[in-house]
Write a protein that holds these residues in place. Structure first.
Motif, short mmCIF file in Angstrom:
data_model
loop_
_atom_site.label_atom_id
_atom_site.label_comp_id
_atom_site.label_asym_id
_atom_site.label_seq_id
_atom_site.Cartn_x
_atom_site.Cartn_y
_atom_site.Cartn_z
N VAL A 261 1.08 -1.18 0.00
CA VAL A 261 -0.13 0.01 0.08
C VAL A 261 0.74 1.10 -0.05
O VAL A 261 0.62 2.36 -0.61
CB VAL A 261 -1.01 0.09 1.30
N LEU A 262 1.82 1.09 0.85
CA LEU A 262 2.87 2.39 0.80
C LEU A 262 3.59 2.59 -0.61
O LEU A 262 3.57 3.66 -1.01
CB LEU A 262 4.03 2.37 1.85
N ALA A 263 3.97 1.52 -1.16
CA ALA A 263 4.77 1.67 -2.36
C ALA A 263 3.65 2.13 -3.53
O ALA A 263 3.88 2.92 -4.20
CB ALA A 263 5.15 0.21 -2.81
N LEU A 264 2.55 1.70 -3.48
CA LEU A 264 1.57 2.22 -4.53
C LEU A 264 1.19 3.41 -4.36
O LEU A 264 1.06 4.37 -5.21
CB LEU A 264 0.13 1.27 -4.29
N ALA A 265 1.12 4.12 -3.02
CA ALA A 265 0.87 5.53 -2.81
C ALA A 265 1.96 6.46 -3.27
O ALA A 265 1.76 7.31 -4.14
CB ALA A 265 0.46 5.69 -1.11
N ALA A 266 3.15 5.66 -3.07
CA ALA A 266 4.61 6.51 -3.62
C ALA A 266 4.28 6.59 -5.00
O ALA A 266 4.74 7.70 -5.62
CB ALA A 266 5.68 6.12 -2.96
N GLU A 267 4.06 5.42 -5.60
CA GLU A 267 3.89 5.54 -6.97
C GLU A 267 2.76 6.30 -7.62
O GLU A 267 3.35 7.01 -8.65
CB GLU A 267 3.74 3.99 -7.73
N PHE A 268 1.85 6.60 -6.98
CA PHE A 268 0.80 7.60 -7.47
C PHE A 268 1.66 8.94 -7.41
O PHE A 268 1.32 9.64 -8.50
CB PHE A 268 -0.30 7.39 -6.65
N LEU A 269 2.04 9.48 -6.05
CA LEU A 269 2.70 10.62 -6.05
C LEU A 269 3.82 11.07 -7.14
O LEU A 269 3.98 12.01 -7.76
CB LEU A 269 3.29 10.87 -4.75
N ILE A 270 4.84 9.81 -7.43
CA ILE A 270 5.59 10.15 -8.31
C ILE A 270 5.20 10.13 -9.81
O ILE A 270 5.70 10.90 -10.81
CB ILE A 270 6.84 8.78 -8.33
#
Length: 292
Positions: A261-270
């Protein structure tokens, strides 16, 4: 006798609006279809896993179960873990990840552009860069634990190493790929070397650099987690290590879900950052049409 070329039909504002509405409707239908397929895949995998565990096809002690994972997550978020509240552990891991990501990205961009611009420096540093990149990261993690102890410094250092090489090679290659005519024209117009680098080389290499950020953040998260598994006082990696030591498969899966979940959130921001920085690119090159 003279002939006139046929006049192509014109599209009035009403037709153009209809075409735009049809295009938007097609995109919405496609997104809905993709979302439905994704949900169906999740239901199939999770439902099959739960059914197999309930029927005894899969040993729930070894393979866990979705209901057990949910119970573990509920316990962590309501009662915390032995290393503190779940939010404290998430905060520790994210602090290490973000620091490693920022430091590794900045150093990779600076050194990548420097070596891409200065050929003599690249020839001198080439064997050292290759040797550093060939060292297994797990070995470096163990070494950092000895150097920095169980605190966050060792995890940040491991994340920096993982991010640095990912960003460095892209920045280096992007610098080497800059159109030489652009550089020559800038010099003819009287631009200094700093102006050439900052106003011509860096913008041209930005596509390469930003593209590396997607993988770089994942590497930073991997570095933080691996460092915590090797030895830490808190963090998601430490929770996973404790669950492994207690043969708690549900705890391992629960930790993996939080990390995902944290990785997907970061991917969205990037991805949002990429669209803002590289808004000049044609849509077909942006990469978002395939979802990756």
């Amino acid at each position: 006798m003279t002939t006139t070329a046929p006049v192509p039909p014109t599209v009035d504002d009403t037709d153009a609006a209809e075409l735009m509405r049809a295009a938007r409707s097609g995109r919405r239908r496609r997104r809905l279809l993709v979302l439905s397929a994704q949900l169906a895949l999740v239901v199939l995998v999770v439902g099959g896993w739960q059914l197999a565990s309930a029927q005894g096809v899969l040993d729930s002690f070894t393979y866990g179960s979705p209901s057990g994972v949910v119970d573990q997550l509920r316990t962590w978020f309501t009662q915390g873990a032995s290393t503190g509240s779940i939010w404290h552990n998430i905060g520790v891991t994210m602090e290490e990840t973000v620091l490693g990501f920022l430091i590794g990205t900045l150093s990779g961009v600076v050194l990548g552009i420097a070596l891409g611009r200065i050929h003599a420096l690249a020839e001198v540093m080439a064997p050292f860069i290759k040797a550093g990149n060939s060292i297994p990261r797990v070995v470096l993690g163990s070494m950092f634990i000895i150097w920095f102890g169980l605190g966050p410094s060792g995890k940040v250092a491991l994340a920096v190493v993982l991010v640095f090489f990912s960003v460095f090679f892209n920045a280096f290659q992007g610098t080497r790929e800059v159109d030489r005519d652009l550089i020559a024209n800038a010099r003819i117009l009287g631009a200094s070397e700093w102006q050439v680098t900052s106003q011509v080389v860096l913008p041209s290499a930005m596509t390469w650099i930003v593209a590396s950020l997607h993988a770089a953040f994942g590497f930073a998260l991997i570095g933080a987690i691996v460092g915590e598994v090797l030895g830490a006082q808190a963090g998601l990696g430490q929770l996973i290590q404790q669950a492994q030591g207690n043969f708690n498969a549900n705890g391992v899966y629960a930790g993996i879900i939080i990390i995902a979940v944290l990785a997907l959130a970061a991917e969205f921001l990037i991805t949002r950052f990429e669209k803002r920085v590289l808004r000049w690119r044609p849509t077909q090159l942006s990469g978002d049409t395939a979802g990756l």
